[in-house]
Design an enzyme around this catalytic site. Structure first.
Site: not given
Ligand code: RBF
Length: 163
Positions: A31, A91, A97
């Site tokens: 991400w 972020i 979340h």
């Molecule tokens: N993972 C990150 O590493 N950084 C993020 O900013 C981030 N924002 C997310 C926002 C939303 C709405 C969702 C659903 C997930 C986000 N994730 C982010 C992913 C999270 O770490 C993880 O991989 C997932 O929730 C697994 O389904």
């Protein structure tokens, strides 16, 4: 460190010696990869200056920052590494979340430090927007990945460092 010096690259390296006889892992979340891959590259470049190469440095990816906890735990238990750097970038979005992920990763990684007895370094940015993140991934505020790698080298040398 950074709050005093304002730049993540301003860490002390005097007396910092290369690590010998240890194996470490760098786990990076996909991400926000324009941020996290730059941090990972900074971490790997620093480790390669301080005793690590492809034979004792494991570099792996996980989908998001939440999975960094499992990734680090797996490396410690199954791959028997001596330390881990987790690299991620959360972020702030329009949903809660941000808070859930940030807090879960911070406490999960803190717990791993205690449970494993090995250093697990928190190379995770939590920022309000992408610009703040890029500023800390090789931009004007330095590179959090490089700083995390220096922290791991310091912790692996912890028992031989003098004050
Ligand atoms: N993972 C990150 O590493 N950084 C993020 O900013 C981030 N924002 C997310 C926002 C939303 C709405 C969702 C659903 C997930 C986000 N994730 C982010 C992913 C999270 O770490 C993880 O991989 C997932 O929730 C697994 O389904």
């Amino acid at each position: 460190m950074s709050s005093v010096h304002k730049n993540l690259d301003n860490f002390r390296t005097d007396g910092l010696r290369p690590v010998t006889g240890k194996r470490v892992a760098v786990i990076t979340a996909e991400w926000n990869e324009e941020v996290t891959f730059a941090m990972r590259d900074g971490a790997v470049a620093f480790l390669k200056k301080y005793g690590f190469d492809d034979s004792n440095l494991v570099v792996r990816q996980v989908p998001g920052s939440f999975e960094l906890i499992y990734g680090a735990s797996y490396m410690l238990e199954k791959e028997d590494v001596d330390g881990v750097i987790v690299v991620g970038c959360v972020i702030q979005g329009e949903t809660p979340h941000f808070t859930f992920i940030s807090q879960a990763v911070a406490s999960g990684i803190a717990e791993l430090n205690v449970r494993s007895g090995k250093p697990v370094i928190f190379g995770v940015l939590t920022t309000l927007n992408q610009e703040q993140a890029l500023d800390r991934a090789g931009g004007k505020h330095g590179n959090k990945g490089t700083e995390a790698a220096a922290t791991l080298v310091k912790m692996l040398n912890f028992n031989v460092l003098e004050a």
